[in-house]
Design an enzyme around this catalytic site. Structure first.
Site, PDB file in Angstrom:
ATOM      1  CG  ASP A   9      -1.868   1.112   1.320  1.00 32.43           C
ATOM      2  OD1 ASP A   9      -1.851   1.979   0.424  1.00 32.43           O
ATOM      3  OD2 ASP A   9      -2.648   1.147   2.287  1.00 32.43           O
ATOM      4  CG  ASP A 103      -2.817   3.422  -2.503  1.00 27.34           C
ATOM      5  OD1 ASP A 103      -3.881   2.787  -2.378  1.00 27.34           O
ATOM      6  OD2 ASP A 103      -2.243   4.000  -1.568  1.00 27.34           O
ATOM      7  CD  GLU A 104      -5.227  -1.213  -0.052  1.00 27.44           C
ATOM      8  OE1 GLU A 104      -5.655  -2.169   0.559  1.00 27.44           O
ATOM      9  OE2 GLU A 104      -5.844  -0.127  -0.123  1.00 27.44           O
TER      10      GLU A 104
HETATM   11  P1  TTP Z   1      -5.363   5.025   0.836  1.00 30.91           P
HETATM   12  O1  TTP Z   1      -4.345   3.982   0.532  1.00 30.91           O
HETATM   13  O2  TTP Z   1      -6.530   4.655   1.683  1.00 30.91           O
HETATM   14  O3  TTP Z   1      -4.680   6.268   1.555  1.00 30.91           O
HETATM   15  P2  TTP Z   1      -3.266   6.914   1.314  1.00 30.91           P
HETATM   16  O4  TTP Z   1      -2.440   6.145   0.356  1.00 30.91           O
HETATM   17  O5  TTP Z   1      -3.472   8.351   0.947  1.00 30.91           O
HETATM   18  O6  TTP Z   1      -2.642   6.880   2.756  1.00 30.91           O
HETATM   19  P3  TTP Z   1      -2.028   5.646   3.567  1.00 30.91           P
HETATM   20  O7  TTP Z   1      -0.590   6.000   3.791  1.00 30.91           O
HETATM   21  O8  TTP Z   1      -2.801   5.601   4.835  1.00 30.91           O
HETATM   22  O9  TTP Z   1      -2.208   4.434   2.707  1.00 30.91           O
HETATM   23  O10 TTP Z   1      -5.958   5.607  -0.508  1.00 30.91           O
HETATM   24  C1  TTP Z   1      -5.172   5.770  -1.678  1.00 30.91           C
HETATM   25  C2  TTP Z   1      -5.581   7.026  -2.413  1.00 30.91           C
HETATM   26  O11 TTP Z   1      -6.957   6.994  -2.741  1.00 30.91           O
HETATM   27  C3  TTP Z   1      -5.377   8.291  -1.607  1.00 30.91           C
HETATM   28  O12 TTP Z   1      -4.059   8.802  -1.712  1.00 30.91           O
HETATM   29  C4  TTP Z   1      -6.408   9.207  -2.179  1.00 30.91           C
HETATM   30  C5  TTP Z   1      -7.520   8.299  -2.643  1.00 30.91           C
HETATM   31  N1  TTP Z   1      -8.642   8.350  -1.674  1.00 30.91           N
HETATM   32  C6  TTP Z   1      -9.692   9.246  -1.901  1.00 30.91           C
HETATM   33  O13 TTP Z   1      -9.690   9.969  -2.903  1.00 30.91           O
HETATM   34  N2  TTP Z   1     -10.725   9.312  -0.981  1.00 30.91           N
HETATM   35  C7  TTP Z   1     -10.744   8.535   0.146  1.00 30.91           C
HETATM   36  O14 TTP Z   1     -11.680   8.638   0.958  1.00 30.91           O
HETATM   37  C8  TTP Z   1      -9.651   7.610   0.369  1.00 30.91           C
HETATM   38  C9  TTP Z   1      -9.637   6.739   1.600  1.00 30.91           C
HETATM   39  C10 TTP Z   1      -8.643   7.551  -0.563  1.00 30.91           C
HETATM   40 MG    MG Z   2      -2.201   4.074   0.518  1.00 32.53          MG
END
Ligand code: TTP
Ligand code: MG
Length: 356
Positions: A9, A103-104
């Site tokens: 992730d 991103d995962e």
């Molecule tokens: P995530 O992997 O949930 O969050 P992140 O990568 O920003 O942070 P983390 O380090 O905790 O993993 O989500 C990936 C992307 O998806 C995030 O950068 C932006 C988008 N996203 C949204 O647009 N709205 C949302 O509510 C969420 C959770 C994510």
């Molecule tokens: Mg992320």
């Protein structure tokens, strides 16, 4: 056979890309999204998270928490490109890749293209590849199944690597605060708290039937994961579960007639999307988000597939006029179809598929 699963992730994905591409934002609290009164934070840099800024928070509230927050406009093409490059890196190691979001992903590296026996080494290499080639950081979780790999990565962000070895799984689950289990949010978490369930070991004491009564289908998932009964394979082609569209309005709509016009417009978009992939569904869900962000959904399952915009509109209108749907100003309306059938869908698998 014990499997070797990696969950990867990216850290603060959109925000990290923006900080990478715009050095002036590095080390600063930034939020991707727009700052307007109706804006929402898509994600926040780790500097902003220290102030409590989170994804899906209203921009207005985020600014209250962090007055120096810098709002940055999103660049989806750049994020999509980075996501594509991540996948290219994964493919050097294995074809068994299950993308979860932009991103995962889960990777099964039990057998891998480089014959590396240690999943931990592969995770390290992937993290390094991402750093070298994308100038971004990712967090990896490594374990024997998807559930544990995902929980592992979630516990060690950012730039983390967390390994739960086969011999450690039971101890890990016993000590795991149940709020770290994907699927346990605020509401479910509180229910468990009221039952005196705080850790994995407390959850393990509950019988399957009890969990089913309390939490429905999800109860089975809770029962299974704490016992490591998660043998879900990596699904390389994720099956689509729903198809639909929603519109967020630039101003709240308080006129019922205007709401219906929007619903009709959404129905047209959904019809186009269904036709494009020759996939239709039997369960229609209407989503309504009110001006105060309260959100409701109402569903109806039909005997036949819903195929046309007229049907979509008629059914969603009926749902909208149900007595228990409040008629208050709305900021978003959406129509979704699930229970899909069509050339590319396999409904049986859909039902068995438990997402986490
Ligand atoms: P995530 O992997 O949930 O969050 P992140 O990568 O920003 O942070 P983390 O380090 O905790 O993993 O989500 C990936 C992307 O998806 C995030 O950068 C932006 C988008 N996203 C949204 O647009 N709205 C949302 O509510 C969420 C959770 C994510
Ligand atoms: Mg992320």
């Amino acid at each position: 056979m014990i499997r070797k699963i990696i969950h990867i992730d990216m850290d603060a994905f959109f925000a990290s890309v923006e900080q990478r591409d715009n050095p002036q934002y590095r080390g600063k609290p930034i939020a991707v999204g727009h700052s307007g009164t109706r804006g929402v934070v898509m994600t926040a840099s780790y500097e902003a998270r220290k102030f409590g800024v989170r994804s899906a928070m209203s921009s207005k509230y985020a600014l209250k928490l962090c007055p120096n927050l810098i709002f940055v406009a999103s660049h989806f093409d750049v994020y999509k490109n980075a996501s594509k490059k991540m996948k290219e890196i994964f493919l050097r190691y294995t074809d068994l890749i299950e993308p979860i979001s932009i991103d995962e992903a889960f990777l099964d590296v039990t057998e891998n293209k480089l014959n590396i026996s240690s999943a931990t080494i592969i995770a390290k290499k992937i993290k390094q590849n991402i750093k070298d080639e994308l100038k971004l950081t990712a967090t990896a979780g490594v374990s024997i199944n998807k559930f544990l790999a995902k929980v592992a990565s979630g516990l060690n962000k950012p730039d983390g690597l967390n390994v739960i070895k086969p011999g450690e799984t039971e101890k890990f689950i016993d000590q795991l605060p149940i709020k770290k289990i994907p699927g346990i949010g605020k509401v479910t978490g509180e229910k468990f708290e009221n039952l005196g369930v705080k850790l994995g070991k407390d959850l393990k004491k509950l019988e399957l039937q009890f969990l089913l009564n309390k939490f429905g289908k999800q109860g089975k998932y809770f029962y299974n994961v704490v016992r490591c009964f998660d043998n879900n394979p990596i699904k390389t082609n994720r099956i689509r579960k729903s198809i639909g569209a929603e519109l967020t309005f630039s101003e709240d709509i308080d006129d019922i007639g205007a709401m219906l016009l929007k619903l009709e417009k959404i129905a047209v978009i959904v019809e186009n999307r269904m036709n494009k992939i020759s996939t239709y569904g039997k369960t229609l869900t209407l989503k309504v988000k009110y001006f105060d962000f309260k959100q409701i959904t109402r569903s109806k399952t039909l005997k036949e597939e819903v195929k046309t915009k007229d049907e979509l509109f008629e059914i969603s209108k009926k749902l909208f006029f149900s007595h228990d749907v409040e008629k208050r100003p709305v900021r978003l309306l959406g129509i979704y179809l699930s229970n899909l059938t069509g050339k590319k869908e396999k409904p049986k698998i859909l039902q068995m598929d438990f997402d986490f």
